[in-house]
Scaffold this motif. Structure first.
Motif, PDB file in Angstrom:
ATOM      1  N   ASN A  79       0.820  -1.202   0.000  1.00  0.00           N
ATOM      2  CA  ASN A  79       0.000   0.000   0.000  1.00  0.00           C
ATOM      3  C   ASN A  79       0.858   1.259   0.000  1.00  0.00           C
ATOM      4  O   ASN A  79       0.617   2.190  -0.757  1.00  0.00           O
ATOM      5  CB  ASN A  79      -0.939  -0.043   1.211  1.00  0.00           C
ATOM      6  CG  ASN A  79      -2.033   0.959   1.117  1.00  0.00           C
ATOM      7  OD1 ASN A  79      -1.775   2.154   1.164  1.00  0.00           O
ATOM      8  ND2 ASN A  79      -3.268   0.490   0.998  1.00  0.00           N
ATOM      9  N   HIS A  80       1.882   1.284   0.840  1.00  0.00           N
ATOM     10  CA  HIS A  80       2.717   2.477   0.945  1.00  0.00           C
ATOM     11  C   HIS A  80       3.659   2.624  -0.242  1.00  0.00           C
ATOM     12  O   HIS A  80       4.049   3.746  -0.586  1.00  0.00           O
ATOM     13  CB  HIS A  80       3.462   2.494   2.275  1.00  0.00           C
ATOM     14  CG  HIS A  80       2.550   2.785   3.424  1.00  0.00           C
ATOM     15  ND1 HIS A  80       2.992   3.268   4.631  1.00  0.00           N
ATOM     16  CD2 HIS A  80       1.203   2.665   3.552  1.00  0.00           C
ATOM     17  CE1 HIS A  80       1.957   3.436   5.448  1.00  0.00           C
ATOM     18  NE2 HIS A  80       0.875   3.075   4.810  1.00  0.00           N
ATOM     19  N   ALA A  81       4.013   1.511  -0.898  1.00  0.00           N
ATOM     20  CA  ALA A  81       4.803   1.611  -2.128  1.00  0.00           C
ATOM     21  C   ALA A  81       3.975   2.314  -3.211  1.00  0.00           C
ATOM     22  O   ALA A  81       4.490   3.188  -3.924  1.00  0.00           O
ATOM     23  CB  ALA A  81       5.259   0.235  -2.596  1.00  0.00           C
ATOM     24  N   LEU A  82       2.707   1.946  -3.310  1.00  0.00           N
ATOM     25  CA  LEU A  82       1.824   2.627  -4.263  1.00  0.00           C
ATOM     26  C   LEU A  82       1.667   4.102  -3.901  1.00  0.00           C
ATOM     27  O   LEU A  82       1.713   4.973  -4.773  1.00  0.00           O
ATOM     28  CB  LEU A  82       0.452   1.951  -4.299  1.00  0.00           C
ATOM     29  CG  LEU A  82       0.405   0.550  -4.908  1.00  0.00           C
ATOM     30  CD1 LEU A  82      -0.965  -0.083  -4.692  1.00  0.00           C
ATOM     31  CD2 LEU A  82       0.735   0.608  -6.390  1.00  0.00           C
ATOM     32  N   ALA A  83       1.486   4.377  -2.609  1.00  0.00           N
ATOM     33  CA  ALA A  83       1.317   5.759  -2.156  1.00  0.00           C
ATOM     34  C   ALA A  83       2.579   6.571  -2.394  1.00  0.00           C
ATOM     35  O   ALA A  83       2.516   7.727  -2.825  1.00  0.00           O
ATOM     36  CB  ALA A  83       0.936   5.778  -0.672  1.00  0.00           C
ATOM     37  N   GLY A  84       3.746   5.984  -2.129  1.00  0.00           N
ATOM     38  CA  GLY A  84       5.008   6.678  -2.357  1.00  0.00           C
ATOM     39  C   GLY A  84       5.230   6.976  -3.830  1.00  0.00           C
ATOM     40  O   GLY A  84       5.686   8.066  -4.198  1.00  0.00           O
ATOM     41  N   ALA A  85       4.894   6.011  -4.687  1.00  0.00           N
ATOM     42  CA  ALA A  85       5.022   6.227  -6.132  1.00  0.00           C
ATOM     43  C   ALA A  85       4.084   7.339  -6.591  1.00  0.00           C
ATOM     44  O   ALA A  85       4.463   8.184  -7.408  1.00  0.00           O
ATOM     45  CB  ALA A  85       4.729   4.926  -6.883  1.00  0.00           C
ATOM     46  N   LEU A  86       2.867   7.356  -6.060  1.00  0.00           N
ATOM     47  CA  LEU A  86       1.920   8.416  -6.401  1.00  0.00           C
ATOM     48  C   LEU A  86       2.446   9.776  -5.955  1.00  0.00           C
ATOM     49  O   LEU A  86       2.392  10.756  -6.708  1.00  0.00           O
ATOM     50  CB  LEU A  86       0.555   8.143  -5.777  1.00  0.00           C
ATOM     51  CG  LEU A  86      -0.506   9.229  -5.975  1.00  0.00           C
ATOM     52  CD1 LEU A  86      -0.829   9.400  -7.453  1.00  0.00           C
ATOM     53  CD2 LEU A  86      -1.765   8.892  -5.182  1.00  0.00           C
ATOM     54  N   GLY A  87       2.974   9.833  -4.738  1.00  0.00           N
ATOM     55  CA  GLY A  87       3.511  11.097  -4.233  1.00  0.00           C
ATOM     56  C   GLY A  87       4.665  11.616  -5.076  1.00  0.00           C
ATOM     57  O   GLY A  87       4.733  12.808  -5.391  1.00  0.00           O
ATOM     58  N   ALA A  88       5.573  10.726  -5.465  1.00  0.00           N
ATOM     59  CA  ALA A  88       6.699  11.136  -6.307  1.00  0.00           C
ATOM     60  C   ALA A  88       6.206  11.566  -7.691  1.00  0.00           C
ATOM     61  O   ALA A  88       6.724  12.530  -8.272  1.00  0.00           O
ATOM     62  CB  ALA A  88       7.711  10.001  -6.422  1.00  0.00           C
ATOM     63  N   TRP A  89       5.206  10.885  -8.223  1.00  0.00           N
ATOM     64  CA  TRP A  89       4.657  11.227  -9.528  1.00  0.00           C
ATOM     65  C   TRP A  89       3.985  12.604  -9.518  1.00  0.00           C
ATOM     66  O   TRP A  89       4.115  13.372 -10.471  1.00  0.00           O
ATOM     67  CB  TRP A  89       3.655  10.160  -9.972  1.00  0.00           C
ATOM     68  CG  TRP A  89       2.959  10.480 -11.256  1.00  0.00           C
ATOM     69  CD1 TRP A  89       3.458  10.349 -12.515  1.00  0.00           C
ATOM     70  CD2 TRP A  89       1.644  11.014 -11.400  1.00  0.00           C
ATOM     71  NE1 TRP A  89       2.521  10.762 -13.446  1.00  0.00           N
ATOM     72  CE2 TRP A  89       1.394  11.175 -12.779  1.00  0.00           C
ATOM     73  CE3 TRP A  89       0.644  11.366 -10.493  1.00  0.00           C
ATOM     74  CZ2 TRP A  89       0.193  11.676 -13.260  1.00  0.00           C
ATOM     75  CZ3 TRP A  89      -0.549  11.861 -10.977  1.00  0.00           C
ATOM     76  CH2 TRP A  89      -0.766  12.005 -12.349  1.00  0.00           C
ATOM     77  N   VAL A  90       3.282  12.910  -8.421  1.00  0.00           N
ATOM     78  CA  VAL A  90       2.579  14.194  -8.311  1.00  0.00           C
ATOM     79  C   VAL A  90       3.547  15.354  -8.499  1.00  0.00           C
ATOM     80  O   VAL A  90       3.203  16.369  -9.107  1.00  0.00           O
ATOM     81  CB  VAL A  90       1.835  14.294  -6.957  1.00  0.00           C
ATOM     82  CG1 VAL A  90       1.451  15.721  -6.606  1.00  0.00           C
ATOM     83  CG2 VAL A  90       0.611  13.401  -6.965  1.00  0.00           C
ATOM     84  N   ALA A 135       6.095  11.647   0.355  1.00  0.00           N
ATOM     85  CA  ALA A 135       6.827  11.315  -0.877  1.00  0.00           C
ATOM     86  C   ALA A 135       6.793  12.485  -1.858  1.00  0.00           C
ATOM     87  O   ALA A 135       7.766  12.718  -2.581  1.00  0.00           O
ATOM     88  CB  ALA A 135       6.253  10.054  -1.513  1.00  0.00           C
ATOM     89  N   ALA A 136       5.686  13.220  -1.869  1.00  0.00           N
ATOM     90  CA  ALA A 136       5.611  14.398  -2.741  1.00  0.00           C
ATOM     91  C   ALA A 136       6.537  15.499  -2.238  1.00  0.00           C
ATOM     92  O   ALA A 136       7.145  16.217  -3.031  1.00  0.00           O
ATOM     93  CB  ALA A 136       4.172  14.907  -2.816  1.00  0.00           C
ATOM     94  N   GLN A 137       6.667  15.613  -0.931  1.00  0.00           N
ATOM     95  CA  GLN A 137       7.545  16.642  -0.369  1.00  0.00           C
ATOM     96  C   GLN A 137       9.015  16.272  -0.545  1.00  0.00           C
ATOM     97  O   GLN A 137       9.870  17.147  -0.678  1.00  0.00           O
ATOM     98  CB  GLN A 137       7.234  16.848   1.116  1.00  0.00           C
ATOM     99  CG  GLN A 137       7.944  18.043   1.708  1.00  0.00           C
ATOM    100  CD  GLN A 137       7.500  18.347   3.114  1.00  0.00           C
ATOM    101  OE1 GLN A 137       7.093  17.456   3.848  1.00  0.00           O
ATOM    102  NE2 GLN A 137       7.592  19.599   3.505  1.00  0.00           N
TER     103      GLN A 137
END
Length: 196
Positions: free
Chosen positions: A48-59, A131-133
């Motif tokens: 779950n957090h790998a998906l969330a981290g990838a989303l944050g980096a993509w944003v 991850a976005a930050q």
């Protein structure tokens, strides 16, 4: 390493009294097999957090720096408010009853239920925001938030209700809300709190 420790601390605090921590308690009580439950929680959290981290980096590749700063700041401030509302498990998030569960059955049930319960949860959204930050440290964010989840949930699986009764959840929620609010204000002001 500072991003790793920040991520670990924020998620460990945010998870206290969260619905997924309550789910950990329920899974441990229902199955009475702590190792497969803990491993299921770990696997679900990591995925779950790998998906969330990838989303944050993509944003960060999709938003202009000022828009990202405002989105991050406001999301952290909203999470601060969310920390003040107690969580409850919905009926659809409780594991199904089963007469006999083998080790793989308990692991699989925990993995599926915990992964779904974590979708849209504050710890998943915190992972996206962190991850976005810190897009260059997304792996540190994922590792830290996963460790934070395990620090909060593994003791619940092992020691259960006795541990939950001794935690000052209101004080933990207040501390976590203050941290999220500080992160939100720092993002709005353009500070990275020395973690860049």
């Amino acid at each position: 390493m500072s991003v790793f420790f920040l991520s670990t601390g924020i998620v460990a605090l945010a998870e206290m009294g969260d619905k997924t921590q309550l789910l950990s308690l329920l899974l441990a009580a229902r199955f009475r097999k702590p190792w497969p439950v803990a491993l299921g929680i770990f696997a679900a959290t990591l995925a779950n957090h790998a998906l969330a981290g990838a989303l944050g980096a993509w944003v960060t590749t999709q938003l202009a720096p000022d828009a990202l700063r405002w989105a991050l700041g406001l999301s952290f401030i909203m999470m601060a408010g969310w920390m003040m509302a107690p969580d409850q498990l919905d009926d659809d998030q409780q594991p199904a009853r089963a007469a006999r569960w083998g080790v793989w059955g308990v692991f699989g049930a925990t993995l599926a239920v915990f992964f779904m319960a974590e979708m849209g949860d504050k710890t998943q959204l915190a992972t996206v925001a962190l991850a976005a930050q810190h897009p260059d440290a997304a792996l540190s964010v994922i590792a830290g938030t996963t460790l934070g989840m395990m620090l909060a949930n593994a003791p619940v699986v092992c020691f259960g209700e006795r541990l939950m009764k001794k935690l000052p959840l209101r004080a933990v929620h207040l501390a976590c809300a203050a941290i999220f609010a500080a992160l939100g204000l720092a993002a709005l002001l353009g500070w990275r709190m020395g973690l860049g």
